[in-house]
Design an enzyme around this catalytic site. Structure first.
Site, mmCIF file in Angstrom:
data_model
loop_
_atom_site.group_PDB
_atom_site.id
_atom_site.type_symbol
_atom_site.label_atom_id
_atom_site.label_comp_id
_atom_site.label_asym_id
_atom_site.label_seq_id
_atom_site.Cartn_x
_atom_site.Cartn_y
_atom_site.Cartn_z
ATOM 1 N N CYS A 1 0.832 -1.208 0.000
ATOM 2 C CA CYS A 1 0.000 0.000 0.000
ATOM 3 C C CYS A 1 0.865 1.256 0.000
ATOM 4 O O CYS A 1 1.844 1.345 0.737
ATOM 5 C CB CYS A 1 -0.921 -0.002 1.223
ATOM 6 S SG CYS A 1 -2.017 1.428 1.314
ATOM 7 N N ARG B 1 -13.033 0.066 -4.700
ATOM 8 C CA ARG B 1 -12.367 0.216 -3.401
ATOM 9 C C ARG B 1 -11.659 1.564 -3.291
ATOM 10 O O ARG B 1 -11.626 2.181 -2.236
ATOM 11 C CB ARG B 1 -11.345 -0.911 -3.199
ATOM 12 C CG ARG B 1 -10.804 -1.001 -1.769
ATOM 13 C CD ARG B 1 -9.802 -2.134 -1.633
ATOM 14 N NE ARG B 1 -9.643 -2.566 -0.253
ATOM 15 C CZ ARG B 1 -8.776 -2.050 0.606
ATOM 16 N NH1 ARG B 1 -8.024 -1.039 0.224
ATOM 17 N NH2 ARG B 1 -8.691 -2.512 1.829
#
Length: 500
Positions: free
Chosen positions: A318, A417
């Site tokens: 991430c 998302r």
């Protein structure tokens, strides 16, 4: 503007101090079971796991094969939502078709394949038998078995067909889907079978039972199963098409849902939770997140979340913090949200479990997370390394790796998302695409992780996660401690054994 008077700390910035190890502190006495969904104080959670590990809602991680393997080990997988409703529902249903001890047939071939092709298949999978179906699929018409005992590369022409050497279905012992695991194992031992195919009335392969799984089943006695002894499986949903996706997943048999978002502190998640409660009441269980502070936890708990995921920007894949400047160190986030969960329990009498999602780069980080109060952890990179993950296995510079990509990467293109207001495409990436070192079997690695967690808890004088959290003593780590822990030495090769 408000600036918090604290330092954002990661899990790697804490160490545990040993507590008194008593006579009760033995490996056999350690209970790692954890609740997955909210419950009233004094009552038991409707869904629990014996192993508090769940797999991330990622296309590179949670396949039906991995979901079955992890459920065998006592954990739970969440099938990702970055696909069509029908495809995700089919994946959930494929897991639910399997009962404890009944394996998804992952080494398959068709009659027209060559002996050379099946030899390569068996060698790469390190297996000695393949199931033969008419189309080579896991659920095709069962036509036979072929193993390394049925041909030899130096004796038989590798251009010959599998059909020429396979043992045909009519000569084999099979069982119907209604067979129990006990009955299946009796057939295996009575008939000296290595593989028992489970075949329905139409002749279609449903699953297999392996002799080698007998010891595995005895070792993992705490599979995550429902009342019908089917493996439990979770599924991710989003806040866009939930009115269509959730009913399909419920119909497919999903045991637990989770809203999949990088930032869960939103009215959209509250709307999704309201839809579930209005439509299904408490019959459908759904978690929410992700959050990093008490405000967001309380918002989702009040909205009816069955569990709350903690962590923004801490995942190995991430880059949300780099791209948006949003997030919090995982330890700091857990400390704040755990305090909010405990206050919520005191106020309402309802316990809402927490899931630590991100910042878990080592088994020791999991131990720190449990000590800080998380109920279970969600892992992406950890599971992506294993045979059972759907990611391709590749060789780079003579070493094996598994491909691994974030849901915020261009490869995943998970717009539901990471919605940036750009319609059907990502305006920028919040995840990367790369590789993780291949680590072999999920079974072996989970076994090792559990052994480490138990050893840590015993050193801290705890035999269950609740006691571990209540009694753990932690200390922040200085920069000098980091340097000392990371001191390197050159390891010499072990001398080979010699015969005197």
């Amino acid at each position: 503007m408000k600036i918090l008077d604290e330092v954002s700390r990661t899990l790697n910035e804490y160490l545990l101090l040993p507590n008194l190890t008593t006579a009760d502190c033995t490996t056999a006495n350690v209970d790692l079971s954890a609740p997955l969904v909210r419950h009233r104080l004094g009552e038991k959670s409707a869904i629990r796991v014996a192993t508090p590990l769940t797999s991330a809602i990622m296309g590179a991680v949670s396949s039906p094969r991995l979901a079955i393997a992890l459920a065998q080990c006592g954990g739970l997988s969440f099938i990702h939502q970055n696909q069509s409703v029908e495809a995700q529902a089919d994946m959930v249903a494929s897991v639910k078709r399997h009962k404890a001890g009944f394996r998804f047939s992952d080494i398959n071939t068709k009659p027209s394949a060559t002996l050379g092709e099946v030899a390569a298949l068996l060698e790469s999978a390190e297996r000695d038998v393949a199931v033969v179906t008419d189309d080579g699929s896991p659920h095709g018409l069962f036509v036979g078995l072929i193993s390394t005992d049925d041909f030899h590369p130096r004796r038989h022409d590798l251009n010959d067909s599998v059909e020429s050497r396979m043992r045909v279905a009519t000569d084999l012992i099979t069982a119907q889907p209604a067979v129990s695991l006990s009955e299946a194992n009796t057939l295996i031992w009575d008939h000296r079978l290595d593989v028992l195919p489970i075949v329905d009335a139409a002749g279609l392969l449903q699953s297999i039972v392996l002799r080698r799984d007998y010891e595995l089943h005895k070792r993992f006695r705490n599979e995550t199963i429902d009342a019908e002894k089917r493996f439990r499986v979770g599924a991710g949903v989003n806040t866009h098409d939930y009115r269509e996706r959730i009913p399909a997943l419920v119909e497919a048999g999903a045991d637990l849902l989770c809203i999949d978002s990088s930032d869960g502190y939103s009215v959209w998640q509250a709307d999704t939770l309201k839809f579930v409660r209005d439509t299904y009441g408490d019959e459908v269980r759904i978690g929410a997140g992700n959050v990093v502070d008490a405000r967001a936890f309380r918002y989702l708990a009040d909205a009816g979340a069955d569990f709350v995921k903690v962590g923004i920007g801490g995942g190995s894949i991430c880059i949300t913090r780099d791209q948006k400047g949003i997030g919090r160190g995982q330890a700091s986030a857990l400390i704040d949200v755990v305090a909010a969960r405990d206050a919520y329990l005191q106020e309402t009498g309802v316990y809402v479990p927490l899931c630590c999602d991100g910042g878990l780069l080592a088994d020791s980080h999991m131990a720190i997370a449990f000590a800080l109060g998380t109920d279970f952890v969600m892992l992406g990179r950890y599971f992506a390394r294993f045979d059972e993950s759907p990611a391709p296995l590749v060789r780079v510079g003579g070493q094996f790796f598994k491909e691994y990509w974030g849901e915020g990467s261009s490869r995943a293109r998970n717009v539901t998302r990471y919605e940036h207001g750009g319609g059907s495409r990502l305006a920028f990436e919040e995840g990367v695409d790369g590789y993780v070192p291949y680590a072999g079997s999920l079974y072996d690695n989970v076994d090792t992780t559990i052994a480490k967690l138990k050893a840590t808890m015993l050193s801290c004088g705890a035999t269950n996660l609740g006691d571990f959290h209540q009694n753990a003593v932690l200390v922040p780590v200085s920069q000098q401690s980091f340097l000392q822990n990371s001191a390197e030495i050159q390891l010499r090769d072990r001398p080979s054994a010699t015969t005197p």
